[in-house]
Design a protein around this motif. Structure first.
Motif, mmCIF file in Angstrom:
data_model
loop_
_atom_site.group_PDB
_atom_site.id
_atom_site.type_symbol
_atom_site.label_atom_id
_atom_site.label_comp_id
_atom_site.label_asym_id
_atom_site.label_seq_id
_atom_site.Cartn_x
_atom_site.Cartn_y
_atom_site.Cartn_z
ATOM 1 N N HIS A 180 -38.412 32.172 -31.020
ATOM 2 C CA HIS A 180 -38.086 31.076 -31.693
ATOM 3 C C HIS A 180 -38.482 30.001 -31.311
ATOM 4 O O HIS A 180 -38.157 28.542 -31.104
ATOM 5 N N GLU A 204 -38.708 25.398 -40.086
ATOM 6 C CA GLU A 204 -37.871 25.006 -39.484
ATOM 7 C C GLU A 204 -36.848 26.176 -40.479
ATOM 8 O O GLU A 204 -35.841 26.246 -39.538
ATOM 9 N N SER A 239 -32.952 23.030 -38.617
ATOM 10 C CA SER A 239 -33.183 24.417 -38.205
ATOM 11 C C SER A 239 -31.353 24.285 -37.628
ATOM 12 O O SER A 239 -31.387 25.032 -37.523
ATOM 13 N N ILE A 282 -29.680 27.760 -37.850
ATOM 14 C CA ILE A 282 -29.310 28.710 -36.265
ATOM 15 C C ILE A 282 -27.480 28.728 -37.100
ATOM 16 O O ILE A 282 -27.349 29.829 -36.269
ATOM 17 N N SER A 322 -36.042 29.401 -37.760
ATOM 18 C CA SER A 322 -34.954 29.369 -36.713
ATOM 19 C C SER A 322 -34.607 30.795 -36.876
ATOM 20 O O SER A 322 -33.825 30.987 -37.401
ATOM 21 N N VAL A 334 -40.690 27.284 -32.728
ATOM 22 C CA VAL A 334 -39.857 27.063 -34.076
ATOM 23 C C VAL A 334 -39.659 25.690 -33.031
ATOM 24 O O VAL A 334 -39.275 24.796 -33.204
ATOM 25 N N LEU A 335 -39.061 25.634 -32.006
ATOM 26 C CA LEU A 335 -38.485 24.751 -31.415
ATOM 27 C C LEU A 335 -39.124 24.091 -30.411
ATOM 28 O O LEU A 335 -39.035 22.444 -30.685
ATOM 29 N N LYS A 355 -34.874 19.403 -37.936
ATOM 30 C CA LYS A 355 -34.356 19.126 -37.180
ATOM 31 C C LYS A 355 -32.696 19.628 -37.299
ATOM 32 O O LYS A 355 -32.443 20.306 -37.197
#
Ligand code: EPU
Length: 337
Positions: free
Chosen positions: A93, A108, A215, A219, A111, A96-97, A212
């Motif tokens: 992760h 993404e 993602s 999340i 995530s 991914v970030l 973003k």
């Protein structure tokens, strides 16, 4: 080589099972892996990554190598893509970030998947319409059985649904040092095919999502459905979703018209194992210290103090009842050690 004896693995497996490694070594470089291969060979070595796809049922007598090879660097840059070299011991992760922060697209949708980069190709991790193989370029590994360095491209990895050559022909014979992913720099291929992503974006009024945004939504979906291993021990989906022939599926649907299913490109049908398990009455059930998660029947959990054997027995009971009711064999996704 600094080797620890009787090293606890409790904090190093996401099920939180309390067992020890008789001998434990932290590998930080390819040189370390070569030393291990020379000294212990494959048959005496057990490679541990993020511990997010294993169920430990006993102490480990083999030499445990904890892969902590770190580093993220750009290997190659083209007009539309970058190839990024990731150390296999990086937390998935975090990678991914990092990609999102640098506006590199492709992972993404993946995530918040627990585990390390090195494990991602082994089981071709996948979620919300994307699989690792979609962005995979190649990987480097050290063969522990033959003491040599090798590289594998996408074709050589023989990726399938939660599957690769590393789970069959090469099982137990290697340690991955680096993974190379090909990510987009612009014209990101936004994938919102998964229903919950579409509806979450609509709720937020987002019509042109950035990587973003995707993602953030993934999340939120994962947090709402899946237990956080830091709070409740688990290894994500315990079983694979079974894939049936059309003939077998039609028979099943005749008897159970409400069965949920996904047609596959090759004419087979995938059934969500979570649905089968829920229909057998297991969802949210607690037996001793183990059980299935209240929001996702496919996720077995350690409610605290469970032994690996206890979780394994629970899995076998679930497998047996699904087999008896639906005549479908659930294959375990998690590796039982
Ligand atoms: N369902 C139920 N009851 C449940 C759970 C699921 O009926 O308790 C049914 C529902 O119809 C639901 C469908 O199953 O719509 C699918 O459920 P979900 O979207 O949660 O996905 P899944 O098929 O259970 C797979 C992956 C997950 C991945 C999600 C999202 C496997 C084995 N699991 O789960 O991966 O996050 O899709 O893409 O393929 C993992 O591998 O550890 C993992 C979490």
């Amino acid at each position: 080589m600094k080797i620890h004896s009787n090293h606890s693995l409790k904090a190093l497996n996401t099920f939180g099972i309390d067992v020890v490694a008789n001998q434990f070594f932290t590998a930080k470089s390819r040189k370390d892996l070569i030393k291990v291969a020379k000294t212990y060979r494959a048959s005496n070595t057990f490679v541990l990554g993020g511990g997010s796809n294993i169920l430990l049922t006993r102490n480990i007598s083999k030499f445990v190598v904890h892969n902590q090879i770190k580093g993220i660097e750009i290997e190659k840059e083209e007009q539309d893509h970058v190839v990024v070299k990731f150390g296999a011991g990086e937390v998935w992760h975090d990678c991914v970030l990092w990609a999102i922060k640098n506006d590199y697209g492709g992972i993404e949708n993946l995530s918040l998947i627990p585990g390390y980069m090195g494990a991602a190709p082994i089981q071709n991790i996948g979620a919300y319409g994307v699989e690792l193989k979609d962005v995979f370029e190649s990987l480097d590994l050290i063969r522990l059985d033959a003491i040599k360095a090798e590289s594998y491209d996408k074709e050589a990895c023989k990726f399938g649904y939660r599957d690769s050559i590393f789970k069959s022909a090469l099982k137990g014979k290697f340690c991955i040092s680096h993974v190379y992913l090909k990510l987009t720099k612009n014209n990101h291929q936004i994938n919102i095919s998964y229903g919950a992503i579409t509806s979450s974006l609509a709720e937020k009024g987002i019509t042109q999502p950035s990587i973003k945004d995707i993602s953030d939504v993934v999340i939120a979906i994962r947090k709402s459905k899946l237990p956080d291993p830091k709070e409740i021990g688990n290894s994500g989906s315990f079983f694979k979703n079974p894939v049936l022939s059309k003939e077998k599926f039609l028979k099943l649907r005749e008897k159970y018209p409400d069965v949920v299913f996904y047609e596959q490109a090759d004419d087979t049908i995938k059934i969500p194992a979570g649905w089968l398990i829920e229909k057998c009455g297991w969802k949210g059930r607690k037996v001793g210290n183990t059980g299935t998660h209240i929001n996702q029947a496919l996720v077995l959990v350690n409610y605290g103090g469970a032994s690996g054997e206890e979780v394994k027995q629970m899995a076998l009971k679930i497998q047996d009842s699904v087999q008896k009711k639906y005549d479908v064999l659930l294959e375990m996704e998690v590796n039982i050690v």
